[in-house]
Design an enzyme around this catalytic site. Structure first.
Site, PDB file in Angstrom:
ATOM      1  N   PHE A 201       6.880  78.498  51.480  1.00 15.15           N
ATOM      2  CA  PHE A 201       6.412  77.140  51.744  1.00 15.15           C
ATOM      3  C   PHE A 201       7.365  76.363  52.314  1.00 15.15           C
ATOM      4  O   PHE A 201       8.973  76.910  52.152  1.00 15.15           O
ATOM      5  CB  PHE A 201       6.084  76.589  50.593  1.00 15.15           C
ATOM      6  CG  PHE A 201       4.966  75.630  50.418  1.00 15.15           C
ATOM      7  CD1 PHE A 201       3.706  75.833  49.891  1.00 15.15           C
ATOM      8  CD2 PHE A 201       5.417  74.120  50.544  1.00 15.15           C
ATOM      9  CE1 PHE A 201       2.821  74.947  50.033  1.00 15.15           C
ATOM     10  CE2 PHE A 201       4.214  73.333  50.528  1.00 15.15           C
ATOM     11  CZ  PHE A 201       3.073  73.697  50.304  1.00 15.15           C
TER      12      PHE A 201
ATOM     13  N   GLN B 184       5.191  59.298  50.786  1.00 17.24           N
ATOM     14  CA  GLN B 184       5.077  60.601  51.547  1.00 17.24           C
ATOM     15  C   GLN B 184       3.738  60.261  52.640  1.00 17.24           C
ATOM     16  O   GLN B 184       2.892  60.086  51.878  1.00 17.24           O
ATOM     17  CB  GLN B 184       4.955  61.758  50.857  1.00 17.24           C
ATOM     18  CG  GLN B 184       5.264  62.871  51.863  1.00 17.24           C
ATOM     19  CD  GLN B 184       5.542  64.370  50.747  1.00 17.24           C
ATOM     20  OE1 GLN B 184       4.652  64.632  50.270  1.00 17.24           O
ATOM     21  NE2 GLN B 184       6.756  64.704  50.993  1.00 17.24           N
TER      22      GLN B 184
ATOM     23  N   HIS C  85       1.539  61.892  55.731  1.00 18.54           N
ATOM     24  CA  HIS C  85       0.829  62.744  56.612  1.00 18.54           C
ATOM     25  C   HIS C  85       0.581  62.381  57.817  1.00 18.54           C
ATOM     26  O   HIS C  85      -0.133  61.410  58.029  1.00 18.54           O
ATOM     27  CB  HIS C  85      -0.212  63.552  55.963  1.00 18.54           C
ATOM     28  CG  HIS C  85      -0.578  64.852  56.575  1.00 18.54           C
ATOM     29  ND1 HIS C  85      -1.345  65.082  57.836  1.00 18.54           N
ATOM     30  CD2 HIS C  85      -0.384  66.201  55.987  1.00 18.54           C
ATOM     31  CE1 HIS C  85      -1.287  66.268  58.230  1.00 18.54           C
ATOM     32  NE2 HIS C  85      -0.767  66.915  56.968  1.00 18.54           N
TER      33      HIS C  85
ATOM     34  N   LEU D  30      -7.854  64.456  55.633  1.00 21.21           N
ATOM     35  CA  LEU D  30      -6.629  64.959  56.058  1.00 21.21           C
ATOM     36  C   LEU D  30      -7.081  66.137  57.173  1.00 21.21           C
ATOM     37  O   LEU D  30      -7.904  66.756  57.123  1.00 21.21           O
ATOM     38  CB  LEU D  30      -5.928  65.751  54.896  1.00 21.21           C
ATOM     39  CG  LEU D  30      -4.359  66.087  55.120  1.00 21.21           C
ATOM     40  CD1 LEU D  30      -3.734  64.799  54.945  1.00 21.21           C
ATOM     41  CD2 LEU D  30      -4.070  67.100  54.087  1.00 21.21           C
TER      42      LEU D  30
ATOM     43  N   GLU E 224      -2.049  70.688  59.763  1.00 22.04           N
ATOM     44  CA  GLU E 224      -1.083  70.726  60.709  1.00 22.04           C
ATOM     45  C   GLU E 224      -1.639  71.897  61.465  1.00 22.04           C
ATOM     46  O   GLU E 224      -1.294  72.040  62.672  1.00 22.04           O
ATOM     47  CB  GLU E 224       0.236  71.018  60.035  1.00 22.04           C
ATOM     48  CG  GLU E 224       1.025  70.163  60.203  1.00 22.04           C
ATOM     49  CD  GLU E 224       1.647  69.392  58.681  1.00 22.04           C
ATOM     50  OE1 GLU E 224       1.509  70.113  57.820  1.00 22.04           O
ATOM     51  OE2 GLU E 224       2.440  68.596  59.097  1.00 22.04           O
TER      52      GLU E 224
ATOM     53  N   ARG F 264       6.775  66.599  60.623  1.00 19.24           N
ATOM     54  CA  ARG F 264       6.076  65.565  60.117  1.00 19.24           C
ATOM     55  C   ARG F 264       6.399  64.129  60.590  1.00 19.24           C
ATOM     56  O   ARG F 264       5.795  63.266  61.010  1.00 19.24           O
ATOM     57  CB  ARG F 264       5.592  65.721  58.704  1.00 19.24           C
ATOM     58  CG  ARG F 264       4.626  66.654  58.350  1.00 19.24           C
ATOM     59  CD  ARG F 264       4.089  66.515  57.073  1.00 19.24           C
ATOM     60  NE  ARG F 264       3.291  67.706  56.537  1.00 19.24           N
ATOM     61  CZ  ARG F 264       2.787  67.800  55.234  1.00 19.24           C
ATOM     62  NH1 ARG F 264       3.270  66.946  54.283  1.00 19.24           N
ATOM     63  NH2 ARG F 264       1.924  68.678  55.102  1.00 19.24           N
TER      64      ARG F 264
ATOM     65  N   HIS G 260       0.204  59.851  51.380  1.00 15.63           N
ATOM     66  CA  HIS G 260      -0.409  61.207  50.910  1.00 15.63           C
ATOM     67  C   HIS G 260       0.342  61.061  49.200  1.00 15.63           C
ATOM     68  O   HIS G 260      -0.503  61.680  48.313  1.00 15.63           O
ATOM     69  CB  HIS G 260       0.333  62.159  51.341  1.00 15.63           C
ATOM     70  CG  HIS G 260      -0.257  63.746  51.098  1.00 15.63           C
ATOM     71  ND1 HIS G 260      -1.475  64.112  50.773  1.00 15.63           N
ATOM     72  CD2 HIS G 260       0.519  64.796  50.864  1.00 15.63           C
ATOM     73  CE1 HIS G 260      -1.411  65.198  50.420  1.00 15.63           C
ATOM     74  NE2 HIS G 260      -0.358  65.768  50.438  1.00 15.63           N
TER      75      HIS G 260
ATOM     76  N   ARG H  14       9.269  64.158  48.676  1.00 20.86           N
ATOM     77  CA  ARG H  14       9.090  65.364  47.686  1.00 20.86           C
ATOM     78  C   ARG H  14       9.084  66.746  48.365  1.00 20.86           C
ATOM     79  O   ARG H  14       8.459  66.722  49.561  1.00 20.86           O
ATOM     80  CB  ARG H  14       7.749  65.012  46.974  1.00 20.86           C
ATOM     81  CG  ARG H  14       7.269  66.132  46.168  1.00 20.86           C
ATOM     82  CD  ARG H  14       5.997  65.863  45.451  1.00 20.86           C
ATOM     83  NE  ARG H  14       4.886  65.743  46.582  1.00 20.86           N
ATOM     84  CZ  ARG H  14       4.107  66.418  47.025  1.00 20.86           C
ATOM     85  NH1 ARG H  14       4.185  67.767  46.620  1.00 20.86           N
ATOM     86  NH2 ARG H  14       3.188  66.454  47.944  1.00 20.86           N
TER      87      ARG H  14
END
Lengths: 84, 594
Positions: free
Chosen positions: B122, B243, B245, B255, B258, B289, B356, B397
């Site tokens: 991740f 945060q 997106h 959403l 990506e 991002r 987000h 985060r």
């Protein structure tokens, strides 16, 4: 329960869901399509709205089909909803 | 109703919110033998935790070598050094334990051939202090949040947790000493207002992503816990950090992954220009991002946005073979058709940077106790999850740490309640005589308001103002103007009017009460963001650019500190970042680069 109360409860359950996608779709459907449903279709919609989002989403986006004919009718209407 | 005598129900502990953190705390309390009530606006498995798909991180080392200390390093770095290192150490050390516990609760994790929990890579998860990627994310397909909620809910059923479903908490009850004695809540089905009198109160109400016009958050995320805490005189911490997106469907917020740009999607402005070539000549549309988000906002601000209001850009995949779109991106095509009214095979998708996740919240320590400015616990009050600021996420985060936060601090808050009861730090004190006065006055005002403001229009105005003045990329003059505008909107919120005055299932009333909470979060965010004159993590200002003296615009000399916003007078205060971990050495400040 009065009709107004039932409708408000349904509105809450359509627009306070786990996923934004479902808030938007069910909320829009309730305002624009629900009033013109037949009583049987309306009942099927209430059942659909009671489902959890991750069960309902594949039915709405066509990834899974419903075996119940009335439910399939309502899902087809739901799938045609366009949220602007 | 006699205003001085609303019904009172007594519990050992009351938890507000039944998402991941509320359910995890409830297990600790109910299994600890406490009479526990959980209040929720919706049925527990409809909480927004469901939307968390990516996974939960823990250094189990099932696929390759891993260590909690490396996870800690990644989290501190992700936080841009604004996270408290004691809380981050605690969370990362506890991660394997809470994940294995969850497995024992019945969580259907994906597994390796040997039957261990499968772990996948991740973004931002590295081994050996940032050296190379490591597989640390545990998942249950793409339904991790959903599966987690079900496992936790079932465990609560077994433990006899008492659920109050379709109840909205309205206000905290605090006495003159500052101790929290429960909450006042509204049952939607009856309209009845009831006091939940308790020895301990745990907030697990989630975030407030709905303060922004474009938000991936479900409608339920109205910051109810934050509003209640602020009205009770408690500060909100680091609320300028949100945060975003880069690609949410304009208007809807849904959403667009990506992966669309990974498949060759191109961002275009109103002149049809592939503008990312100017901002990131190498990575172009696949830049990180924050770079993509900032470029999009710059295009919009400089008048090259699309549509009648020039307020979005376009994500174009019309040059891809329709067969590829149908095969690789069928879900995205469906989303675009339903939420933008556009078939991306034929026309580009309108997109904007979209809110987000909320990094700030009610200040807590790593034990899940809500704390005053001096770090002392607020007696009887605990918080966990997105509503809380422990602070493990700091200024940004790390992916998969949100589900971990729920488990670790849900559990630690429950343990702290039990410990504080055992040590006699808290107990059932009498309710003050006037405990319901302010709440009932608020409800009364709403019921009797005439010639007031429309709730939907006022909320929309609030959301548009936050998006425009305090979005993913921030500008000095826009922020200052935003503070003035949000004060005006607050005046409208104070005089909202509802036409429906009935008791039973009055959703208009509930929505007006949610707006009372949104406005507190909006003020906290705008005022805190206006004041922080640096760029750090998710808070990026154009007047705090990347310079040799302040890489990425971060100014540690003046701004390496937590913001505290108080509702009274919209006052700001600051407190130091806790740099000393529990057992290991401090991870010293350095430039954050990936």
């Amino acid at each position: 329960m009065e009709d107004r109360e039932k409708l408000n409860r349904l509105r809450w359950r359509c627009t306070r869901r786990a996923m934004l996608e479902m808030d938007l779709l069910l909320g829009e459907f309730l305002e624009r399509v629900y009033p013109s449903l037949t009583p049987v279709q309306a009942e099927a919609f209430v059942d659909l709205a009671d489902m959890e989002d991750l069960e309902l989403w594949p039915l709405v986006n066509g990834a899974r089909a419903s075996s119940d004919p009335v439910q399939a009718e309502v899902l087809a209407l739901l799938r045609n909803v366009r949220v602007k | 109703m006699n205003k001085l005598s609303i019904p009172v129900r007594k519990f050992d502990a009351v938890i507000v919110g039944a998402g991941g953190s509320g359910l995890r705390a409830a297990i600790q309390l109910s299994e600890g033998g406490l009479k526990t009530a959980v209040l929720s606006k919706v049925f527990p498995t409809r909480s927004h935790t469901v939307a968390a798909q990516g996974g939960v991180s823990a250094s189990l080392g099932n696929s390759e070598e891993d260590h909690w200390h490396w996870h800690m390093y990644d989290t501190v770095k992700g936080s841009d050094w604004l996270g408290d290192q004691d809380a981050i150490e605690y969370m990362c050390r506890k991660a394997p334990e809470v994940v294995v516990e969850l497995e024992h609760f019945g969580m259907p994790f994906d597994r390796t051939d040997e039957g261990k929990i499968y772990q996948r890579p991740f973004g931002g998860h590295m081994s050996n202090f940032g050296e190379k990627p490591v597989r640390r994310a545990c998942a249950a397909a793409d339904r991790t949040g959903h599966a987690m909620l079900h496992a936790l809910y079932q465990r609560n059923v077994r433990a006899n947790t008492q659920f109050f479903v379709e109840w909205m908490a309205l206000d905290l009850i605090r006495d003159d000493s500052g101790q929290v004695l429960g909450v006042i809540a509204l049952e939607m089905e009856t309209g009845e207002v009831v006091a939940f009198h308790s020895k301990a109160t745990v907030f697990a109400t989630g975030g407030a992503g709905r303060i922004f016009y474009s938000s991936t958050n479900a409608f339920i995320n109205t910051g109810d816990g934050l509003g209640m805490a602020a009205r009770a005189g408690l500060p909100l911490e680091d609320m300028e950090f949100w945060q975003f997106h880069p690609t949410g469907v304009a208007g809807a917020g849904v959403l667009i992954t990506e992966g669309v740009r990974g498949e060759g999607g191109i961002l275009r402005n109103s002149t049809n220009e592939r503008f990312m070539e100017r901002y990131a000549p190498n990575a172009k549309d696949l830049a990180s991002r924050d770079v993509v988000s900032r470029a999009m906002v710059t295009e919009i601000n400089e008048g090259r946005g699309c549509g009648p209001n020039k307020d979005f850009v376009l994500l174009d995949i019309t040059h891809l073979d329709p067969a590829t779109i149908m095969k690789r991106l069928p879900g995205i095509r469906e989303i675009s058709i339903q939420f933008a009214g556009i078939d991306p095979i034929k026309a580009p998708i309108p997109v904007v940077p979209t809110c987000h996740y909320q990094m700030g919240g009610v200040p807590t320590n790593y034990k899940g106790q809500v704390v005053n400015e001096d770090g002392s616990p607020v007696p009887g009050f605990y918080a966990a999850g997105e509503v809380a600021c422990a602070s493990v996420h700091g200024a940004n985060r790390l992916g998969t740490n949100s589900l971990l936060d729920l488990l670790v601090f849900g559990k630690s808050s429950g343990d702290s309640v039990i410990e504080d009861l055992r040590s006699g730090n808290i107990g059932l004190k009498d309710l003050p005589a006037n405990f319901a006065e302010r709440t009932l006055a608020r409800l009364d005002r709403l019921n009797t308001q005439t010639g007031g403001a429309n709730v939907n229009e006022t909320r929309l105005e609030l959301q548009r103002t936050m998006q425009k003045h305090c979005g993913v990329f921030r500008f000095k003059d826009m922020l200052a103007e935003g503070v003035a505008r949000i004060v005006d909107i607050e005046k409208a919120v104070a005089r909202t009017e509802i036409k429906d005055k009935s008791q039973v299932w009055n959703t208009a009333r509930v929505e007006a009460l949610e707006l009372d909470n949104l406005i507190e979060v909006a003020k906290a965010t705008m005022v805190s963001a206006n004041a922080r004159k640096e760029s750090r993590g998710a808070h990026v200002r154009d007047d705090a650019p990347d310079t040799p003296a302040n890489p990425n615009g971060r100014d540690d000399i003046n701004w390496h500190k937590h913001t505290l916003w108080y509702r009274e007078g919209s006052r700001l205060s600051y407190k130091p970042v806790i740099m000393k971990p529990l057992t290991v050495d401090t991870i010293a400040l350095k430039t954050r680069s990936y």
